[in-house]
Design a protein around this motif. Structure first.
Motif, PDB file in Angstrom:
ATOM      1  N   ARG A 128      -0.418 -22.292  76.311  1.00  9.95           N
ATOM      2  CA  ARG A 128       0.742 -21.409  76.169  1.00  9.95           C
ATOM      3  C   ARG A 128       0.382 -20.161  75.366  1.00  9.95           C
ATOM      4  O   ARG A 128       0.784 -19.054  75.713  1.00  9.95           O
ATOM      5  N   LYS A 129      -0.420 -20.345  74.322  1.00  8.48           N
ATOM      6  CA  LYS A 129      -0.767 -19.222  73.449  1.00  8.48           C
ATOM      7  C   LYS A 129      -1.806 -18.286  74.054  1.00  8.48           C
ATOM      8  O   LYS A 129      -1.706 -17.070  73.915  1.00  8.48           O
ATOM      9  N   TYR A 130      -2.839 -18.834  74.702  1.00  5.02           N
ATOM     10  CA  TYR A 130      -4.009 -18.039  75.040  1.00  5.02           C
ATOM     11  C   TYR A 130      -4.248 -17.791  76.524  1.00  5.02           C
ATOM     12  O   TYR A 130      -4.938 -16.850  76.882  1.00  5.02           O
ATOM     13  N   VAL A 131      -3.749 -18.645  77.397  1.00  7.05           N
ATOM     14  CA  VAL A 131      -4.028 -18.506  78.830  1.00  7.05           C
ATOM     15  C   VAL A 131      -3.007 -17.552  79.457  1.00  7.05           C
ATOM     16  O   VAL A 131      -1.820 -17.636  79.175  1.00  7.05           O
ATOM     17  N   ARG A 132      -3.493 -16.671  80.303  1.00  8.44           N
ATOM     18  CA  ARG A 132      -2.640 -15.731  81.024  1.00  8.44           C
ATOM     19  C   ARG A 132      -2.994 -15.763  82.508  1.00  8.44           C
ATOM     20  O   ARG A 132      -4.038 -16.262  82.904  1.00  8.44           O
ATOM     21  N   LYS A 133      -2.134 -15.185  83.304  1.00 10.15           N
ATOM     22  CA  LYS A 133      -2.372 -15.103  84.746  1.00 10.15           C
ATOM     23  C   LYS A 133      -3.707 -14.400  85.011  1.00 10.15           C
ATOM     24  O   LYS A 133      -4.020 -13.379  84.411  1.00 10.15           O
ATOM     25  N   ARG A 159       3.935 -35.490  95.365  1.00 10.09           N
ATOM     26  CA  ARG A 159       3.234 -34.241  95.070  1.00 10.09           C
ATOM     27  C   ARG A 159       2.060 -34.559  94.160  1.00 10.09           C
ATOM     28  O   ARG A 159       2.249 -35.079  93.065  1.00 10.09           O
ATOM     29  N   PRO A 160       0.851 -34.250  94.607  1.00 11.46           N
ATOM     30  CA  PRO A 160      -0.300 -34.470  93.729  1.00 11.46           C
ATOM     31  C   PRO A 160      -0.347 -33.395  92.644  1.00 11.46           C
ATOM     32  O   PRO A 160       0.118 -32.268  92.841  1.00 11.46           O
ATOM     33  N   LYS A 161      -0.885 -33.751  91.490  1.00 14.86           N
ATOM     34  CA  LYS A 161      -1.070 -32.803  90.392  1.00 14.86           C
ATOM     35  C   LYS A 161      -2.256 -33.264  89.566  1.00 14.86           C
ATOM     36  O   LYS A 161      -2.673 -34.419  89.641  1.00 14.86           O
ATOM     37  N   ILE A 162      -2.788 -32.343  88.784  1.00 15.46           N
ATOM     38  CA  ILE A 162      -3.894 -32.665  87.882  1.00 15.46           C
ATOM     39  C   ILE A 162      -3.325 -32.764  86.471  1.00 15.46           C
ATOM     40  O   ILE A 162      -2.733 -31.811  85.964  1.00 15.46           O
ATOM     41  N   PHE A 163      -3.479 -33.929  85.847  1.00 13.03           N
ATOM     42  CA  PHE A 163      -3.093 -34.134  84.459  1.00 13.03           C
ATOM     43  C   PHE A 163      -4.298 -33.726  83.610  1.00 13.03           C
ATOM     44  O   PHE A 163      -5.332 -34.380  83.623  1.00 13.03           O
ATOM     45  N   VAL A 164      -4.174 -32.606  82.894  1.00 10.33           N
ATOM     46  CA  VAL A 164      -5.305 -32.000  82.191  1.00 10.33           C
ATOM     47  C   VAL A 164      -5.554 -32.688  80.860  1.00 10.33           C
ATOM     48  O   VAL A 164      -4.644 -32.827  80.042  1.00 10.33           O
ATOM     49  N   ARG A 165      -6.801 -33.111  80.646  1.00 14.37           N
ATOM     50  CA  ARG A 165      -7.230 -33.720  79.379  1.00 14.37           C
ATOM     51  C   ARG A 165      -7.911 -32.698  78.469  1.00 14.37           C
ATOM     52  O   ARG A 165      -7.852 -32.800  77.265  1.00 14.37           O
ATOM     53  N   SER A 166      -8.618 -31.733  79.051  1.00 10.71           N
ATOM     54  CA  SER A 166      -9.265 -30.684  78.256  1.00 10.71           C
ATOM     55  C   SER A 166      -9.297 -29.395  79.067  1.00 10.71           C
ATOM     56  O   SER A 166      -9.305 -29.423  80.292  1.00 10.71           O
ATOM     57  N   ILE A 167      -9.309 -28.296  78.337  1.00  8.25           N
ATOM     58  CA  ILE A 167      -9.240 -26.977  78.969  1.00  8.25           C
ATOM     59  C   ILE A 167     -10.138 -26.019  78.210  1.00  8.25           C
ATOM     60  O   ILE A 167     -10.291 -26.138  76.990  1.00  8.25           O
ATOM     61  N   GLU A 168     -10.740 -25.091  78.935  1.00 10.38           N
ATOM     62  CA  GLU A 168     -11.581 -24.068  78.324  1.00 10.38           C
ATOM     63  C   GLU A 168     -11.352 -22.746  79.046  1.00 10.38           C
ATOM     64  O   GLU A 168     -11.366 -22.696  80.271  1.00 10.38           O
ATOM     65  N   ILE A 169     -11.136 -21.704  78.270  1.00 10.18           N
ATOM     66  CA  ILE A 169     -11.043 -20.367  78.848  1.00 10.18           C
ATOM     67  C   ILE A 169     -12.465 -19.864  79.037  1.00 10.18           C
ATOM     68  O   ILE A 169     -13.237 -19.781  78.081  1.00 10.18           O
ATOM     69  N   LEU A 170     -12.824 -19.548  80.266  1.00  8.28           N
ATOM     70  CA  LEU A 170     -14.175 -19.093  80.567  1.00  8.28           C
ATOM     71  C   LEU A 170     -14.257 -17.574  80.614  1.00  8.28           C
ATOM     72  O   LEU A 170     -15.283 -16.995  80.282  1.00  8.28           O
ATOM     73  N   GLN A 171     -13.183 -16.945  81.068  1.00  5.33           N
ATOM     74  CA  GLN A 171     -13.205 -15.492  81.223  1.00  5.33           C
ATOM     75  C   GLN A 171     -11.777 -14.991  81.407  1.00  5.33           C
ATOM     76  O   GLN A 171     -11.018 -15.550  82.184  1.00  5.33           O
ATOM     77  N   SER A 172     -11.447 -13.909  80.684  1.00  9.96           N
ATOM     78  CA  SER A 172     -10.141 -13.299  80.919  1.00  9.96           C
ATOM     79  C   SER A 172     -10.263 -12.400  82.148  1.00  9.96           C
ATOM     80  O   SER A 172     -11.356 -12.138  82.640  1.00  9.96           O
ATOM     81  N   ARG A 173      -9.166 -11.912  82.642  1.00 11.02           N
ATOM     82  CA  ARG A 173      -9.168 -11.073  83.842  1.00 11.02           C
ATOM     83  C   ARG A 173      -9.962  -9.788  83.612  1.00 11.02           C
ATOM     84  O   ARG A 173     -10.580  -9.258  84.525  1.00 11.02           O
ATOM     85  N   ASN A 174      -9.969  -9.280  82.386  1.00 10.23           N
ATOM     86  CA  ASN A 174     -10.614  -8.006  82.090  1.00 10.23           C
ATOM     87  C   ASN A 174     -12.086  -8.123  81.716  1.00 10.23           C
ATOM     88  O   ASN A 174     -12.783  -7.131  81.648  1.00 10.23           O
ATOM     89  N   GLU A 175     -12.559  -9.333  81.442  1.00 10.90           N
ATOM     90  CA  GLU A 175     -13.956  -9.514  81.050  1.00 10.90           C
ATOM     91  C   GLU A 175     -14.861  -9.504  82.273  1.00 10.90           C
ATOM     92  O   GLU A 175     -14.493  -9.994  83.334  1.00 10.90           O
ATOM     93  N   ASN A 176     -16.053  -9.004  82.095  1.00 12.36           N
ATOM     94  CA  ASN A 176     -17.032  -9.024  83.183  1.00 12.36           C
ATOM     95  C   ASN A 176     -17.988 -10.191  83.056  1.00 12.36           C
ATOM     96  O   ASN A 176     -18.587 -10.613  84.028  1.00 12.36           O
ATOM     97  N   GLY A 177     -18.185 -10.680  81.846  1.00 20.03           N
ATOM     98  CA  GLY A 177     -19.192 -11.711  81.617  1.00 20.03           C
ATOM     99  C   GLY A 177     -18.589 -12.987  81.105  1.00 20.03           C
ATOM    100  O   GLY A 177     -17.420 -13.068  80.803  1.00 20.03           O
ATOM    101  N   GLY A 178     -19.442 -14.001  80.953  1.00 20.48           N
ATOM    102  CA  GLY A 178     -19.020 -15.345  80.604  1.00 20.48           C
ATOM    103  C   GLY A 178     -18.554 -15.496  79.177  1.00 20.48           C
ATOM    104  O   GLY A 178     -18.245 -14.552  78.488  1.00 20.48           O
ATOM    105  N   GLY A 179     -18.507 -16.738  78.761  1.00 15.17           N
ATOM    106  CA  GLY A 179     -18.114 -17.069  77.397  1.00 15.17           C
ATOM    107  C   GLY A 179     -16.642 -16.866  77.186  1.00 15.17           C
ATOM    108  O   GLY A 179     -16.043 -15.960  77.690  1.00 15.17           O
ATOM    109  N   GLY A 180     -16.076 -17.700  76.421  1.00 17.48           N
ATOM    110  CA  GLY A 180     -14.667 -17.577  76.141  1.00 17.48           C
ATOM    111  C   GLY A 180     -14.302 -18.443  74.973  1.00 17.48           C
ATOM    112  O   GLY A 180     -15.150 -18.924  74.249  1.00 17.48           O
ATOM    113  N   MET A 181     -13.024 -18.624  74.797  1.00 20.67           N
ATOM    114  CA  MET A 181     -12.524 -19.445  73.708  1.00 20.67           C
ATOM    115  C   MET A 181     -12.360 -20.852  74.239  1.00 20.67           C
ATOM    116  O   MET A 181     -11.351 -21.159  74.862  1.00 20.67           O
TER     117      MET A 181
END
Length: 191
Positions: A128-133, A159-181
């Motif tokens: 909710r805090k860090y992930v954006r479209k 309806r199938p769904k994925i119950f998320v156990r862990s999440i990692e931000i890999l890249q924001s929309r504006n970033e060109n390269g890897g790494g994230g929070m």
């Protein structure tokens, strides 16, 4: 037969490369052909059974996906204080050059699969805090299927769904390269 395997003396010494569930009864297995066991990757107690029972196979329901979020996270706070975030994840199918040729698919024409995600607890707060479209994220979770009866038609729905156990931000929309929070279920990095 065990001497041919480099002087191993006990079946337990062969256990190094085998999962624990396969080794459940080696202590009670008695005599067996170790060479045959290594060729078939089966333990002696499996030779007599034509089929494995469900109790012989460990439960496994793991999904790992990397893709881009399709919308802003939708957080819902429940009366008991719990928070759940619903999000959609777009994952582009990757094809090898041979698959592209066989299916007559041009580069850039890959199909996209959409997965509904359900995220609870501290991972939901993080999303909710860090992930954006449009953010590229990696998730690990399990596949679940919701079942209900449609009030309008009376038909059973699912309806199938994925119950998320862990999440990692890999890249924001504006970033060109890897790494994230990154953040896993214990606060560490997932990948």
């Amino acid at each position: 037969p065990l001497a041919a395997l480099g002087g191993l003396r006990a079946p337990q010494e062969l256990a190094v490369a085998r999962p624990a569930w396969v080794l459940r009864s080696w202590a009670d297995a008695g005599e067996f052909d170790a060479e045959q066991s290594l060729r078939t990757n089966r333990t002696p107690d499996m030779f007599d059974d034509d089929e494995l029972d469900d109790e012989d196979i460990p439960p496994m329901n793991t999904v790992m996906l990397v893709g881009r979020t399709g919308a802003e996270p939708q957080a819902t706070y429940l009366e008991n204080g719990a928070v759940v975030v619903n999000l959609s994840l777009a994952v582009r199918r990757q094809y090898t050059p041979l698959e592209r040729k066989a299916r007559n698919i041009q580069y850039g024409e890959e199909e996209t699969d959409w997965f509904p995600l359900e995220i609870w607890g501290s991972n939901a707060e993080y999303a909710r805090k860090y992930v954006r479209k449009g953010f590229r994220i990696g998730i690990q979770g399990e596949l679940n299927v919701d079942h209900w009866v449609d009030k309008a038609t009376g038909e059973d729905r699912e309806r199938p769904k994925i119950f998320v156990r862990s999440i990692e931000i890999l890249q924001s929309r504006n970033e060109n390269g890897g790494g994230g929070m990154g953040r896993g279920s214990e606060g560490g990095e997932m990948f």
